[in-house]
Design an enzyme around this catalytic site. Structure first.
Site, short mmCIF file in Angstrom:
data_model
loop_
_atom_site.label_atom_id
_atom_site.label_comp_id
_atom_site.label_asym_id
_atom_site.label_seq_id
_atom_site.Cartn_x
_atom_site.Cartn_y
_atom_site.Cartn_z
CE LYS A 262 -1.24 -0.42 5.18
NZ LYS A 262 -1.59 -1.18 5.70
NE ARG A 263 4.81 2.10 4.34
CZ ARG A 263 4.29 1.08 5.31
NH1 ARG A 263 4.44 0.08 4.80
NH2 ARG A 263 4.11 1.15 6.61
#
Ligand code: GLU
Length: 496
Positions: A262-263
């Site tokens: 998700k980064r």
């Protein structure tokens, strides 16, 4: 009369753990299971693996159901639809796992281990100090007399049940997607805990017992489970059960080839729903991750995929989850729609009564005529935000002397804080925002201005946290991350 063995009916499953937002990786694996089941007139099962109660989140299971249904993938058996092999939620099957752990004890394939946490911690320290050739459990209890061990357990002594892994030779299994068998030295494996001291199973025991009892014919899951499969094949043998066929799908990757995270990419299915990606475009895109339709065809429907599907069109190189490619596919779907279809799609997305009823309270006191509504509420209907016009305010939100790197880190920290909580409700967010402001040593008003600009691209907005809730967690997360990256671009890895 029929002679010979009939091929087993195809029964496949996905087994998500309800630990967070519904992940695109779950949709990816679900898609291939679904397509394979449909191709062969088989069944597709949804099982919820919620035995790790410390990580399970109450709202997550429902979100998984909704997200997969939104994608257009439906299951034949599952916790919500029932079926002949239920319950389909592992937390409701504890007795089954305990019975099966006992079967393994009786067979001498597993043993009770009474080692305390303290002993295991000391062992780890020792192994590190001695730079041991083999880390992990030292099989201290493996050769205890089973009758003594039973008596100690009956007397209430806490213990776990461990699997006796082979100590020499190799462990091997075949994988439908790999030409060579997957082989590993047995000595590298630990004696896996099967049942924890609280009587709950570990993933390995529950997964194998359920796949067997639910008559799963093919286990199709992501590559990251390969090392678990090495343990699972030992378990199947210990029970004397026939193994399912295994297919370990390539992992979805970020552009830099790291595992999708998700980064670097939005990973929640809800993000794609909320930003107006069509479910058929998302499925089509996921289908092209490691699988090819044939020729250079990139755009196809789910039914078309089913009709030509075969495993030999999978290639194992890590497919890159490229947002631009997804958007390009979506654009093609969009342009093909009639005006009526597109209008319906907009209504199904956010231009509907339900959603407008949530936006109205935010802006009603700020408008005098209806034609002011959209300009006032615009940030609720857009995905990414352009920060250029508010750059000065953004930089100065918490005082002129606060370095951009600090603002950026604080924004990312705010995201971490709301990720760590269940739900996304305004009062909880506000409380979290206040603690976060305090932790940064900023006045609440300043800190909230920073959040306001990051989430809406404006210096004035309706109630900040109510606005965040209506915009939606996924888009808020993405905007804050993008704003943080704009303030302090992530450092590129150093060139060698
Ligand atoms: N519970 C595992 C997960 O979260 C299931 C892996 C498997 O398919 O065996 O993905």
């Amino acid at each position: 009369m029929l002679y010979g063995r009939m091929p087993a009916p195809v029964r496949v499953r996905i087994a998500p753990s309800p630990t967070g937002d519904p992940h695109v990786g779950t949709a990816y694996i679900a898609l291939f299971n679904y397509v394979f089941a449909k191709k062969h007139g088989g069944q597709f099962v949804l099982r919820i693996e919620d035995t790790d109660q410390t990580r399970a989140r109450a709202d997550s299971e429902q979100m998984i159901f909704e997200a997969l249904r939104w994608c257009g993938l439906s299951w034949d058996e599952g916790p919500d639809v029932g079926g002949p092999y239920g319950p389909y939620r592992q937390s409701e099957r504890s007795a089954i796992y305990r019975d099966h752990a006992n079967i393994l004890l009786d067979k001498g394939a597993a043993y009770r281990c009474f080692c305390t946490e303290d002993r295991l911690a000391k062992l780890r320290v020792q192994q590190q100090a001695m730079k041991a050739s083999r880390f992990g459990y030292d099989r201290h209890c493996r050769d205890l007399d089973p009758a003594d061990a039973r008596a100690r357990a009956a007397a209430g002594e806490p213990h776990v049940i461990r699997l006796k892994m082979p100590v020499e030779g190799t462990i091997a299994f075949t994988d439908m997607l790999r030409k060579e068998p997957v082989v590993r030295e047995a000595a590298e494996s630990d004696d896996q805990v099967l049942l924890k001291s609280d009587g709950m199973p570990t993933y390995h025991l529950a997964n194998v017992v359920d796949d067997h009892l639910m008559k799963i014919s093919h286990v199709v899951r992501a590559e990251e489970w390969i090392s678990s499969t090495q343990k699972h094949v030992v378990l199947y043998d210990a029970f004397g059960w026939e193994k399912p066929q295994f297919a370990h799908m390539p992992l979805l990757r970020n552009a830099d080839k790291s595992k999708i995270s998700k980064r670097k990419n939005p990973v929640s299915i809800n993000y794609y729903r909320d930003t107006g990606i069509f479910p058929q475009a998302l499925l089509n895109f996921l289908a092209t991750m490691g699988w090819s339709f044939g020729g250079d065809r990139e755009k196809f429907t789910l039914d078309e995929m089913v009709s030509v599907f075969s495993w030999d069109r999978i290639s194992l190189g890590g497919p890159v989850f490229d947002l631009a490619k997804l958007q390009h596919l979506n654009e093609q779907y969009l342009h093909e729609m009639s005006n009526e279809q597109l209008a319906d799609a907009l209504v199904a997305w956010r231009l509907n009564r339900d959603f407008l009823t949530r936006v109205v309270p935010l802006v009603r006191t700020r408008i005098k005529k209806l034609d002011e509504f959209l300009p006032r509420a615009e940030f609720v209907f857009t995905g990414d935000v352009d920060y250029t016009p508010v750059m000065t305010e953004l930089r100065g939100a918490c005082g002129q002397d606060v370095p951009a790197e600090r603002l950026s880190a604080a924004l990312l920290d705010f995201v971490e804080r709301f990720e760590a909580r269940e739900g996304f409700a305004a009062p909880a967010l506000e409380e979290l925002g206040r603690t976060w402001a305090e932790a940064n040593g900023w006045k609440v008003g300043q800190a909230f201005m920073l959040l306001r600009i990051a989430t809406t691209g404006r210096t004035a907005s309706p109630g900040l946290f109510e606005t965040m809730v209506v915009i939606g967690k996924e888009i808020v997360r993405r905007r804050i991350r993008q704003c943080a990256a704009l303030l302090a671009p992530p450092k590129a890895p150093k060139a060698k």
